[in-house]
Design an enzyme around this catalytic site. Structure first.
Site, short mmCIF file in Angstrom:
data_model
loop_
_atom_site.label_atom_id
_atom_site.label_comp_id
_atom_site.label_asym_id
_atom_site.label_seq_id
_atom_site.Cartn_x
_atom_site.Cartn_y
_atom_site.Cartn_z
N ASP A 101 0.85 -1.17 0.00
CA ASP A 101 0.00 0.00 0.00
C ASP A 101 0.90 1.24 0.00
OD1 ASP A 101 -2.50 1.47 0.38
OD2 ASP A 101 -3.22 -0.35 1.36
N ASP A 202 -3.16 4.54 -2.51
CA ASP A 202 -4.29 5.09 -1.76
C ASP A 202 -4.74 6.44 -2.31
OD1 ASP A 202 -5.88 4.65 0.75
OD2 ASP A 202 -5.02 6.58 1.28
N GLU A 259 -6.16 3.48 -6.26
CA GLU A 259 -7.47 3.64 -5.62
C GLU A 259 -7.95 5.02 -6.01
OE1 GLU A 259 -9.82 3.66 -1.40
OE2 GLU A 259 -8.14 4.96 -1.84
N HIS A 335 -11.13 -3.55 2.90
CA HIS A 335 -11.14 -3.13 4.31
C HIS A 335 -12.02 -1.90 4.55
CE1 HIS A 335 -8.42 -0.59 2.18
NE2 HIS A 335 -8.38 0.24 3.20
N ASP A 336 -12.53 -1.28 3.50
CA ASP A 336 -13.40 -0.11 3.65
C ASP A 336 -14.87 -0.44 3.39
OD1 ASP A 336 -11.24 1.60 4.10
OD2 ASP A 336 -11.06 2.14 1.98
O1 ISL Z 1 -13.97 4.29 3.16
C1 ISL Z 1 -14.58 5.04 2.45
C2 ISL Z 1 -15.99 5.13 2.58
O2 ISL Z 1 -16.39 4.27 3.54
C3 ISL Z 1 -13.96 5.83 1.41
O3 ISL Z 1 -14.43 7.11 1.33
C4 ISL Z 1 -12.47 5.84 1.66
O4 ISL Z 1 -12.19 6.72 2.68
C5 ISL Z 1 -11.77 6.26 0.42
O5 ISL Z 1 -12.05 5.28 -0.52
C6 ISL Z 1 -10.30 6.30 0.65
O6 ISL Z 1 -9.85 5.14 1.25
C7 ISL Z 1 -8.50 5.02 1.50
O7 ISL Z 1 -7.93 6.14 2.11
C8 ISL Z 1 -8.37 6.43 3.43
C9 ISL Z 1 -8.36 5.20 4.35
O8 ISL Z 1 -9.07 5.48 5.53
C10 ISL Z 1 -8.97 4.00 3.68
O9 ISL Z 1 -8.87 2.87 4.51
C11 ISL Z 1 -8.26 3.81 2.38
O10 ISL Z 1 -8.65 2.65 1.71
C12 ISL Z 1 -7.45 7.47 3.96
O11 ISL Z 1 -6.12 7.06 3.80
#
Ligand code: ISL
Ligand code: CA
Length: 561
Positions: A101, A202, A259, A335-336
């Site tokens: 990541d 990310d 992402e 994980h989100d």
């Molecule tokens: O998780 C989300 C909605 O539930 C998304 O808005 C998410 O925050 C977005 O896709 C970005 O995600 C990534 O960056 C974030 C982190 O919290 C997430 O885990 C990661 O996947 C900030 O670094």
């Protein structure tokens, strides 16, 4: 697309590991690198080619590792750099690649760059972050953080605000600064030199902010506005990624996935173009937003089922528009996101396994690189047994404070329903290995409560049952490896308006695949033309009744054209 042109990452299947919740090796209740190494044989057995590791770097954990204070150090909770090197070597010995990541839209506020940047207005790292003067005594614009509240934090010492699109402890890096970009590339090359196999980047769609940082459109009655339409796909993002490609990514045969929150087709074609100028593929989010709340102030928080027609329409658009010019990632879980069987399937005892297999079948015959999030291959479900005292995720905690306590948009119980449906902790409960103590995840106290269904849903049970969800995923992976048509075939949706069954074809020169997925708990019948000598490749029932479909029945036929 011709078979000879296939790149390794176009035929690969990725297994995503959330290290904190995968396997604890030392009894502190937190998964770690040694734990992952102990479980590599499990990933091999599944047949995945690549592991994507969520962040394992030094971090104050304001957002579980997505706030990085040192990009070149391992979080001691997860182990040491030696443990990482050992894991990488052990994975490579099994022919499993490791994708890291990369979190460089923001750092932690404890990163040495930010500590310096914050120290004074004329520090030479000041410009590594995005600082602005107050406007009329207020925030510089109306942007909300993606985790609720304003995206700006006032710094008393210098009298300026800094931008944080995520939590306060995640200040956004200023990609306009040449030296910052250079430092990021150096850091990336350091990991490439170690022999890692790629990067998952990310929110990489957000690294270029719009000039002048204008206000975002403010829905009536809201205090802050979601800035995604302005911060995603900004003016220089493609230029920066092209530069990164030249300075880092071309230095090895890497797999890269961006992402890209807020991405549309036009930008995806650039990020993931097959001309190889930027990244290999992107995670798009549209299919994950179809069940958002109609009220923008509530965003993702809702508990309504998705419309199958909309889902078909959306996934088909991505299949069609990217074909031949760029490359898709395929995912349901990460994980989100909540657990897919609880969201688009049916997690009742009766239908959990069959609907989990249906969703897998639907996704894994599409064009793109599939991602499986740990536990998805067991049909793990949302964690309804977690209550307000159990949640760890900052998005849930801030969401409740803002939506329930401050703005009073819904009451506590409704919010809890929403969290049980959509919250990120649904995905983050520990991996369920056994029916024994703490599901075999840890000897200590798990950092996040286990899903209380681990006595029935676990790896040991799955491996002992020939009909388990696990073996269905294993077979899907095997089919992708064996049959190039799954990678190359042209996608065609059948009956777009059918709101019960999702059927599509993958068409090649000599052969085609027909993939049929009953999205309901009903017995249905359809009348697609299936040749008599069609071969049934996979199904989630023991026998084949042709086009008489049982609840959540899914199958794929292969035949000559
Ligand atoms: O998780 C989300 C909605 O539930 C998304 O808005 C998410 O925050 C977005 O896709 C970005 O995600 C990534 O960056 C974030 C982190 O919290 C997430 O885990 C990661 O996947 C900030 O670094
Ligand atoms: Ca541990």
């Amino acid at each position: 697309m011709t078979t000879s042109a296939i790149k390794w990452w176009q035929k690969a299947v990725v297994y995503q590991i959330y290290p904190r919740s995968f396997q604890d090796s030392n009894g502190d209740g937190i998964g770690d690198l040694k734990g992952i190494q102990e479980r590599l044989s499990y990933v091999s057995k599944l047949g995945a080619d690549v592991i994507w590791l969520n962040p394992i770097y030094q971090s104050p954990n304001k957002d579980n590792g997505y706030d990085i204070s040192d990009y070149q150090a391992i979080n001691p909770e997860f182990g040491t750099m030696q443990d990482f090197d050992d894991l990488l070597a052990a994975a490579h010995a099994r022919d499993i690649k490791i994708v890291m990541d990369l979190v460089v839209n923001h750092s932690s506020d404890q990163h040495k760059w930010f500590i310096e940047s914050r120290s004074s207005k004329d520090n030479d790292k000041r410009d590594f972050y995005i600082w602005r003067n107050p406007v009329d005594g207020h925030e510089p614009n109306n942007w909300s953080s993606f985790f609720s509240g304003s995206a700006w934090k006032f710094d008393e010492k210098s009298g300026q605000y800094y931008l944080h699109l995520f939590v306060e402890g995640q200040p956004d890096l200023n990609w306009k600064n040449d030296e910052l970009r250079d430092q990021v590339y150096q850091m990336m090359n350091w990991w490439v030199d170690k022999g890692i196999d790629g990067f998952r980047m990310d929110v990489i769609s957000m690294i270029s902010k719009p000039d002048g940082l204008p206000d975002a459109p403010l829905p009536a009655g809201n205090t802050y506005a979601n800035p995604v339409s302005l911060t995603a796909n900004g003016p220089h993002v493609h230029e920066y990624l092209r530069e990164m490609r030249q300075k880092v990514l071309n230095n090895a045969d890497l797999m890269t996935v961006g992402e890209t929150s807020g991405v549309d087709i036009e930008h995806a074609q650039k990020y993931a173009g097959i001309d190889g100028s930027e990244l290999n593929m992107v995670f798009q989010f549209e299919h994950m937003g179809l069940d958002d709340n109609p009220n923008p102030a509530l965003g993702k928080w809702d508990n309504q089922p998705v419309s199958l027609v909309k889902l078909k329409d959306n996934l088909s658009k991505w299949q069609t528009e990217l074909e031949g010019n760029s490359w898709n990632s395929l995912y349901w879980d990460n994980h989100d996101q909540p657990r897919i069987v609880s969201r688009f399937g049916n997690d009742s005892a009766e239908y959990r396994e069959v609907s989990a297999k249906m969703l897998a079948t639907l996704l894994h015959f599409m064009q793109g690189t599939p991602y499986i999030f740990q536990g998805e291959e067991l049909g793990m479900t949302n964690a309804y047994n977690l209550g307000w005292d159990d949640f760890d995720d900052i998005e849930i905690i801030n969401g409740r404070k803002f939506i329930v306590d401050k703005e009073k948009l819904v009451d506590n119980d409704t919010m809890l329903d929403y969290v049980h449906y959509k919250g990120r902790d649904n995905a983050r409960t520990p991996m369920q290995w056994t029916a024994g103590k703490n599901a075999g995840f840890t000897d200590g106290t798990p950092w996040l409560k286990l899903n209380d269904n681990f006595e029935t849903i676990n790896v040991t049970a799955a491996l002992a049952d020939d009909n388990s969800v696990f073996y269905h995923y294993q077979k899907l992976i095997q089919l992708r490896h064996d049959l190039d048509l799954i990678t190359t075939g042209h996608y065609e949706l059948i009956d777009p308006a059918d709101d019960q069954v999702y059927t599509y074809k993958r068409i090649g020169d000599d052969q085609e695949l027909l993939i049929i997925n009953n999205f309901t708990d009903q017995d249905l019948e359809r009348d697609y033309p299936v040749p008599a000598d069609a071969q049934l490749l996979i199904s989630n029932y023991q026998d084949d009744l042709g086009l008489k479909l049982r609840p959540y029945e899914a199958k794929a036929y292969l035949y000559n054209r």
